[in-house]
Write a protein that holds these residues in place. Structure first.
Motif, mmCIF file in Angstrom:
data_model
loop_
_atom_site.group_PDB
_atom_site.id
_atom_site.type_symbol
_atom_site.label_atom_id
_atom_site.label_comp_id
_atom_site.label_asym_id
_atom_site.label_seq_id
_atom_site.Cartn_x
_atom_site.Cartn_y
_atom_site.Cartn_z
ATOM 1 N N LYS A 82 0.828 -1.214 0.000
ATOM 2 C CA LYS A 82 0.000 0.000 0.000
ATOM 3 C C LYS A 82 0.862 1.262 0.000
ATOM 4 C CE LYS A 82 -4.119 -2.010 2.063
ATOM 5 N NZ LYS A 82 -4.932 -2.160 3.261
ATOM 6 N N ILE A 83 1.941 1.242 0.774
ATOM 7 C CA ILE A 83 2.855 2.389 0.815
ATOM 8 C C ILE A 83 3.472 2.602 -0.565
ATOM 9 C CG2 ILE A 83 5.084 3.198 1.708
ATOM 10 C CD1 ILE A 83 4.352 1.736 4.347
ATOM 11 N N SER A 84 3.987 1.533 -1.159
ATOM 12 C CA SER A 84 4.642 1.657 -2.465
ATOM 13 C C SER A 84 3.645 2.072 -3.539
ATOM 14 C CB SER A 84 5.331 0.346 -2.850
ATOM 15 O OG SER A 84 4.394 -0.703 -2.977
ATOM 16 N N HIS A 85 2.429 1.577 -3.470
ATOM 17 C CA HIS A 85 1.392 1.963 -4.433
ATOM 18 C C HIS A 85 1.092 3.462 -4.326
ATOM 19 C CE1 HIS A 85 -2.110 1.615 -7.021
ATOM 20 N NE2 HIS A 85 -2.808 2.261 -6.100
ATOM 21 N N ALA A 86 1.001 3.956 -3.091
ATOM 22 C CA ALA A 86 0.711 5.381 -2.881
ATOM 23 C C ALA A 86 1.849 6.256 -3.430
ATOM 24 C CB ALA A 86 0.496 5.662 -1.397
ATOM 25 N N VAL A 87 3.096 5.823 -3.236
ATOM 26 C CA VAL A 87 4.244 6.594 -3.732
ATOM 27 C C VAL A 87 4.215 6.661 -5.254
ATOM 28 C CG1 VAL A 87 6.771 6.558 -3.969
ATOM 29 C CG2 VAL A 87 5.727 6.150 -1.737
ATOM 30 N N VAL A 88 4.015 5.525 -5.895
ATOM 31 C CA VAL A 88 4.027 5.492 -7.361
ATOM 32 C C VAL A 88 2.805 6.214 -7.922
ATOM 33 C CG1 VAL A 88 3.944 3.963 -9.376
ATOM 34 C CG2 VAL A 88 5.432 3.412 -7.447
ATOM 35 N N GLU A 89 1.674 6.063 -7.266
ATOM 36 C CA GLU A 89 0.458 6.754 -7.709
ATOM 37 C C GLU A 89 0.654 8.276 -7.672
ATOM 38 O OE1 GLU A 89 -3.475 6.699 -5.442
ATOM 39 O OE2 GLU A 89 -3.700 5.034 -6.849
ATOM 40 N N GLU A 90 1.293 8.765 -6.623
ATOM 41 C CA GLU A 90 1.580 10.203 -6.507
ATOM 42 C C GLU A 90 2.539 10.649 -7.612
ATOM 43 O OE1 GLU A 90 1.241 14.018 -4.815
ATOM 44 O OE2 GLU A 90 0.103 12.199 -4.336
ATOM 45 N N ALA A 91 3.535 9.829 -7.905
ATOM 46 C CA ALA A 91 4.488 10.162 -8.963
ATOM 47 C C ALA A 91 3.800 10.196 -10.327
ATOM 48 C CB ALA A 91 5.636 9.160 -8.977
#
Length: 178
Positions: free
Chosen positions: A54-63
């Motif tokens: 979930k953390i990694s998904h949020a980071v990539v989604e923001e990028a």
């Protein structure tokens, strides 16, 4: 949330250890507690992996939302090598999943066509992004004694990692006002 789950898991393991110590080794109750502890550990692994995804998904989604072409990630691969900071700190560092979130961010970012770059974190949370003064902060808030700048230490570190990537050293990009 990861930290809270980790602490809760440690408390659960302590409770199992205490209960196991009171039982006769090999008894039905002992075996039952061992199975319960194994299930607890397995569930913990799944929950932690879910949180990391979930953390990694949020980071990539923001990028992706910001149309970023590169994600600059602090290089912490050798953060605990050759350092002795005492029993409590050493244990905390050894339990830290150094590269799982980074690996998840990397493969998810590459699937979106975004490059992930590792950047050395040296002095990034100690250098003031406003004036470039360096001092070792205490607590979660960075307070510069030279220019009175104040911000969360994580924000200062992030800005300085970007500064080190773009300009070769921390303290060359001003921190955001909000």
């Amino acid at each position: 949330e990861r930290r809270a789950r980790q602490r809760g898991h440690a408390k659960n393991l302590k409770a199992f250890s205490t209960a196991l110590a009171r039982k006769k080794k090999g008894s039905r109750q002992y075996k039952k507690l061992l199975r319960a502890r194994t299930r607890c550990k397995a569930k913990y692994v799944l929950v932690m992996r879910d949180i990391e995804h979930k953390i990694s998904h949020a980071v990539v989604e923001e990028a992706v939302e910001r149309k970023a072409q590169t994600i600059v990630y602090g290089d912490i691969r050798d953060i605990a090598d050759g350092i002795d900071k005492g029993a409590v700190h050493n244990q905390r560092m050894s339990q830290w999943n150094h590269g799982k979130v980074r690996a998840f961010v990397t493969y998810k970012a590459e699937a979106e066509g975004i490059r992930v770059v590792l950047q050395n974190e040296r002095y990034t949370s100690q250098t003031c992004p406003q004036c470039g003064h360096r001092h070792k902060p205490r607590g979660r808030t960075y307070r510069c004694p030279a220019c009175r700048f104040q911000a969360p230490r994580d924000v200062v570190g992030q800005v300085n990692i970007l500064s080190a990537y773009l300009h070769g050293e921390p303290g060359k990009i001003a921190a955001p006002t909000t």
